[in-house]
Motif scaffolding. Sequence first.
Motif, PDB file in Angstrom:
ATOM      1  N   SER A 131       0.794  -1.310   0.018  1.00  0.00           N
ATOM      2  CA  SER A 131       0.054  -0.010   0.095  1.00  0.00           C
ATOM      3  C   SER A 131       0.948   1.294  -0.127  1.00  0.00           C
ATOM      4  O   SER A 131       1.953   1.397   0.529  1.00  0.00           O
ATOM      5  CB  SER A 131      -0.976   0.016   1.155  1.00  0.00           C
ATOM      6  OG  SER A 131      -1.676   1.285   1.256  1.00  0.00           O
ATOM      7  N   TYR A 132       0.611   2.313  -0.641  1.00  0.00           N
ATOM      8  CA  TYR A 132       1.476   3.460  -0.864  1.00  0.00           C
ATOM      9  C   TYR A 132       0.698   4.711  -0.436  1.00  0.00           C
ATOM     10  O   TYR A 132       0.969   5.507   0.019  1.00  0.00           O
ATOM     11  CB  TYR A 132       1.768   3.770  -2.299  1.00  0.00           C
ATOM     12  CG  TYR A 132       2.537   2.408  -2.812  1.00  0.00           C
ATOM     13  CD1 TYR A 132       3.895   2.204  -2.320  1.00  0.00           C
ATOM     14  CD2 TYR A 132       1.979   1.341  -3.596  1.00  0.00           C
ATOM     15  CE1 TYR A 132       4.526   0.873  -2.918  1.00  0.00           C
ATOM     16  CE2 TYR A 132       2.756   0.308  -4.153  1.00  0.00           C
ATOM     17  CZ  TYR A 132       4.083  -0.013  -3.475  1.00  0.00           C
ATOM     18  OH  TYR A 132       4.633  -1.033  -3.931  1.00  0.00           O
ATOM     19  N   GLU A 133      -0.592   4.733  -0.705  1.00  0.00           N
ATOM     20  CA  GLU A 133      -1.517   5.923  -0.526  1.00  0.00           C
ATOM     21  C   GLU A 133      -1.495   6.214   1.117  1.00  0.00           C
ATOM     22  O   GLU A 133      -1.255   7.165   1.551  1.00  0.00           O
ATOM     23  CB  GLU A 133      -2.844   5.910  -0.956  1.00  0.00           C
ATOM     24  CG  GLU A 133      -3.844   7.122  -0.658  1.00  0.00           C
ATOM     25  CD  GLU A 133      -3.172   8.372  -1.260  1.00  0.00           C
ATOM     26  OE1 GLU A 133      -3.957   9.299  -1.381  1.00  0.00           O
ATOM     27  OE2 GLU A 133      -2.008   8.496  -2.054  1.00  0.00           O
ATOM     28  N   ASN A 134      -1.829   4.901   1.800  1.00  0.00           N
ATOM     29  CA  ASN A 134      -1.804   4.858   3.255  1.00  0.00           C
ATOM     30  C   ASN A 134      -0.620   3.882   3.431  1.00  0.00           C
ATOM     31  O   ASN A 134       0.022   3.329   2.672  1.00  0.00           O
ATOM     32  CB  ASN A 134      -3.096   4.430   3.995  1.00  0.00           C
ATOM     33  CG  ASN A 134      -4.137   5.038   3.349  1.00  0.00           C
ATOM     34  OD1 ASN A 134      -4.341   6.247   3.651  1.00  0.00           O
ATOM     35  ND2 ASN A 134      -5.014   4.496   2.444  1.00  0.00           N
ATOM     36  N   ARG A 135      -0.209   3.647   4.983  1.00  0.00           N
ATOM     37  CA  ARG A 135       0.650   2.861   5.252  1.00  0.00           C
ATOM     38  C   ARG A 135      -0.276   1.461   6.097  1.00  0.00           C
ATOM     39  O   ARG A 135      -0.773   1.904   6.920  1.00  0.00           O
ATOM     40  CB  ARG A 135       1.772   3.216   6.140  1.00  0.00           C
ATOM     41  CG  ARG A 135       2.724   4.207   5.490  1.00  0.00           C
ATOM     42  CD  ARG A 135       3.533   3.671   4.294  1.00  0.00           C
ATOM     43  NE  ARG A 135       4.521   4.631   4.018  1.00  0.00           N
ATOM     44  CZ  ARG A 135       4.167   5.438   2.809  1.00  0.00           C
ATOM     45  NH1 ARG A 135       3.022   5.243   2.212  1.00  0.00           N
ATOM     46  NH2 ARG A 135       5.277   6.282   2.403  1.00  0.00           N
ATOM     47  N   VAL A 136      -0.051   0.337   5.511  1.00  0.00           N
ATOM     48  CA  VAL A 136      -0.979  -0.826   6.030  1.00  0.00           C
ATOM     49  C   VAL A 136       0.262  -1.761   6.404  1.00  0.00           C
ATOM     50  O   VAL A 136       1.286  -2.270   5.607  1.00  0.00           O
ATOM     51  CB  VAL A 136      -1.795  -1.411   4.932  1.00  0.00           C
ATOM     52  CG1 VAL A 136      -2.432  -2.383   5.317  1.00  0.00           C
ATOM     53  CG2 VAL A 136      -2.596  -0.013   4.446  1.00  0.00           C
ATOM     54  N   TYR A 137      -0.033  -2.415   7.516  1.00  0.00           N
ATOM     55  CA  TYR A 137       0.928  -3.603   8.218  1.00  0.00           C
ATOM     56  C   TYR A 137       0.155  -4.475   8.861  1.00  0.00           C
ATOM     57  O   TYR A 137      -0.968  -4.448   9.211  1.00  0.00           O
ATOM     58  CB  TYR A 137       1.873  -2.806   9.321  1.00  0.00           C
ATOM     59  CG  TYR A 137       2.649  -1.664   8.696  1.00  0.00           C
ATOM     60  CD1 TYR A 137       4.191  -2.248   8.416  1.00  0.00           C
ATOM     61  CD2 TYR A 137       2.242  -0.693   8.783  1.00  0.00           C
ATOM     62  CE1 TYR A 137       5.094  -1.247   7.983  1.00  0.00           C
ATOM     63  CE2 TYR A 137       3.161   0.402   8.207  1.00  0.00           C
ATOM     64  CZ  TYR A 137       4.510   0.081   7.934  1.00  0.00           C
ATOM     65  OH  TYR A 137       5.457   0.949   7.353  1.00  0.00           O
ATOM     66  N   GLN A 138       0.764  -5.745   8.695  1.00  0.00           N
ATOM     67  CA  GLN A 138       0.154  -6.902   9.335  1.00  0.00           C
ATOM     68  C   GLN A 138       0.917  -6.756  10.839  1.00  0.00           C
ATOM     69  O   GLN A 138       2.199  -6.809  10.653  1.00  0.00           O
ATOM     70  CB  GLN A 138       0.449  -8.099   8.626  1.00  0.00           C
ATOM     71  CG  GLN A 138      -0.132  -9.540   9.381  1.00  0.00           C
ATOM     72  CD  GLN A 138       0.036 -10.618   8.587  1.00  0.00           C
ATOM     73  OE1 GLN A 138      -0.415 -11.011   7.647  1.00  0.00           O
ATOM     74  NE2 GLN A 138       1.113 -11.521   9.165  1.00  0.00           N
ATOM     75  N   VAL A 139       0.171  -7.129  11.899  1.00  0.00           N
ATOM     76  CA  VAL A 139       0.569  -6.906  13.338  1.00  0.00           C
ATOM     77  C   VAL A 139       0.381  -8.050  13.904  1.00  0.00           C
ATOM     78  O   VAL A 139      -0.900  -8.509  14.138  1.00  0.00           O
ATOM     79  CB  VAL A 139      -0.042  -5.663  13.681  1.00  0.00           C
ATOM     80  CG1 VAL A 139       0.720  -5.576  15.501  1.00  0.00           C
ATOM     81  CG2 VAL A 139       0.045  -4.390  13.044  1.00  0.00           C
ATOM     82  N   GLY A 140       1.414  -8.675  14.354  1.00  0.00           N
ATOM     83  CA  GLY A 140       1.279  -9.963  15.358  1.00  0.00           C
ATOM     84  C   GLY A 140       0.782  -9.499  16.604  1.00  0.00           C
ATOM     85  O   GLY A 140       0.820  -8.307  17.252  1.00  0.00           O
ATOM     86  N   GLN A 141      -0.180 -10.608  16.989  1.00  0.00           N
ATOM     87  CA  GLN A 141      -0.721 -10.281  18.614  1.00  0.00           C
ATOM     88  C   GLN A 141      -0.151 -11.326  19.469  1.00  0.00           C
ATOM     89  O   GLN A 141       0.097 -12.574  18.941  1.00  0.00           O
ATOM     90  CB  GLN A 141      -2.120 -10.478  18.559  1.00  0.00           C
ATOM     91  CG  GLN A 141      -2.989  -9.201  18.081  1.00  0.00           C
ATOM     92  CD  GLN A 141      -4.483  -9.421  18.391  1.00  0.00           C
ATOM     93  OE1 GLN A 141      -4.970  -8.827  19.125  1.00  0.00           O
ATOM     94  NE2 GLN A 141      -5.383 -10.126  17.282  1.00  0.00           N
ATOM     95  N   GLU A 142      -0.072 -11.001  20.560  1.00  0.00           N
ATOM     96  CA  GLU A 142       0.215 -11.816  21.791  1.00  0.00           C
ATOM     97  C   GLU A 142      -0.764 -13.190  21.974  1.00  0.00           C
ATOM     98  O   GLU A 142      -0.238 -14.331  22.120  1.00  0.00           O
ATOM     99  CB  GLU A 142       0.625 -11.165  23.019  1.00  0.00           C
ATOM    100  CG  GLU A 142       1.767 -10.467  22.991  1.00  0.00           C
ATOM    101  CD  GLU A 142       1.982  -9.585  24.268  1.00  0.00           C
ATOM    102  OE1 GLU A 142       1.391  -9.927  25.311  1.00  0.00           O
ATOM    103  OE2 GLU A 142       3.258  -8.946  24.397  1.00  0.00           O
ATOM    104  N   ASP A 143      -1.963 -12.817  21.888  1.00  0.00           N
ATOM    105  CA  ASP A 143      -2.878 -13.730  22.287  1.00  0.00           C
ATOM    106  C   ASP A 143      -3.947 -13.865  21.355  1.00  0.00           C
ATOM    107  O   ASP A 143      -5.270 -13.951  21.600  1.00  0.00           O
ATOM    108  CB  ASP A 143      -3.839 -13.225  23.842  1.00  0.00           C
ATOM    109  CG  ASP A 143      -4.032 -11.997  23.559  1.00  0.00           C
ATOM    110  OD1 ASP A 143      -4.038 -11.128  22.599  1.00  0.00           O
ATOM    111  OD2 ASP A 143      -4.586 -11.298  24.819  1.00  0.00           O
ATOM    112  N   GLY A 144      -3.752 -13.610  20.089  1.00  0.00           N
ATOM    113  CA  GLY A 144      -4.698 -13.669  18.960  1.00  0.00           C
ATOM    114  C   GLY A 144      -4.006 -13.892  17.811  1.00  0.00           C
ATOM    115  O   GLY A 144      -3.051 -13.656  17.567  1.00  0.00           O
ATOM    116  N   PRO A 145      -5.012 -13.834  16.531  1.00  0.00           N
ATOM    117  CA  PRO A 145      -4.552 -13.996  15.114  1.00  0.00           C
ATOM    118  C   PRO A 145      -3.923 -12.685  14.940  1.00  0.00           C
ATOM    119  O   PRO A 145      -4.217 -11.425  15.543  1.00  0.00           O
ATOM    120  CB  PRO A 145      -5.811 -14.223  14.458  1.00  0.00           C
ATOM    121  CG  PRO A 145      -6.777 -13.684  15.116  1.00  0.00           C
ATOM    122  CD  PRO A 145      -6.277 -14.126  16.601  1.00  0.00           C
ATOM    123  N   PRO A 146      -3.259 -12.323  13.867  1.00  0.00           N
ATOM    124  CA  PRO A 146      -2.614 -11.291  13.386  1.00  0.00           C
ATOM    125  C   PRO A 146      -3.564 -10.198  13.012  1.00  0.00           C
ATOM    126  O   PRO A 146      -4.816 -10.605  12.289  1.00  0.00           O
ATOM    127  CB  PRO A 146      -1.640 -11.704  12.247  1.00  0.00           C
ATOM    128  CG  PRO A 146      -1.422 -12.861  12.255  1.00  0.00           C
ATOM    129  CD  PRO A 146      -2.550 -13.468  13.077  1.00  0.00           C
TER     130      PRO A 146
END
Length: 326
Positions: free
Chosen positions: A35-50
């Motif tokens: 993504s270029y218009e915005n910034r989009v990231y997959q973020v890992g969680q400690e106690d759940g799915p990304p």
Amino acid sequence: MNTAPPYAELTPDVMLDAIDATGHRCDGRLLALNSYENRVYQVGQEDGPPLIAKFYRPARWSDEAILEEHAFSSALAEAEIPVIAPLTVAGISLFQHAGFRFAVFPRRSGRTPELDDDTTLEWIGRFMGRIHALGACASFQHRPTLNIEQFAILPSRFLLEHDFIPVELRPAYQALAEQLIEKLQARWTLAGDYQPIRLHGDCHPGNLLWTDAGPHFVDFDDARMGPAIQDLWMLLSGDRHSQQRQLGVIVDEYSAFHELDERELWLIEPLRTLRIMHYASWLAQRWDDPAFPNAFPWFNSQRYWEEHILTLREQLATLDDPPLVI
């Protein structure tokens, strides 16, 4: 005057702190997505799915416009249409941290749909009809309408007023832009007084995640008012015969939920032309963002502008063709 790139202060620590502040406990994993218009990231969680975190480009949308997007996608999801809507915390979907606005979404996997498969087109047509049926029930108040002014006149003016198009190519581009705008306006007149509705706005195959259970519609960031055909024409590909067949398959299923005004078929090639003109200007307007020269190194070269002008000339000829039919 602050000339820093728009995301200069969006460091990994800022992003992780922002997500943590919503109550989602990050495990430190961050994966940048395309993504270029915005910034989009997959973020890992400690106690759940990304999760997926979208940090909105500063000053592009008002808070009200972003919340309209969220409300629309949430209403679609509540109607059991497979749309990825933002997660809420205590009823809040738009968050702020360190000067950045952001939203958090559930992560959904999927692949690009096979648009040469009739079953896939039928499935998409049914859901798109349902999206438009709900979209026609109300209007956006804070998001724009897709029109020639915003997607052709202003973009071409920006390119001519700034140092992007080489001097020797500017007269050709200016004359071509004027001819295109005149023909676009004529085709818009042929479409008549159609009824604009709330749209996805950018429904290309990359914003459809396909699974064995069907599609997921993602990224309503470009949602706006406009003709329903805007969300359908980008699903068509190949020569005229192929596009005619694909359109028929889609509309057969679409029409069970929402009626397509056949006059809008006059707008397919004009909408394609608007997208081409707007895209070149969009790249130019974002060129001070370091992500853009890195991602689009071919842009703003002599060859790029020569090919862009050639593409626009081809579109000028195409605008004389009769529309597809249902």
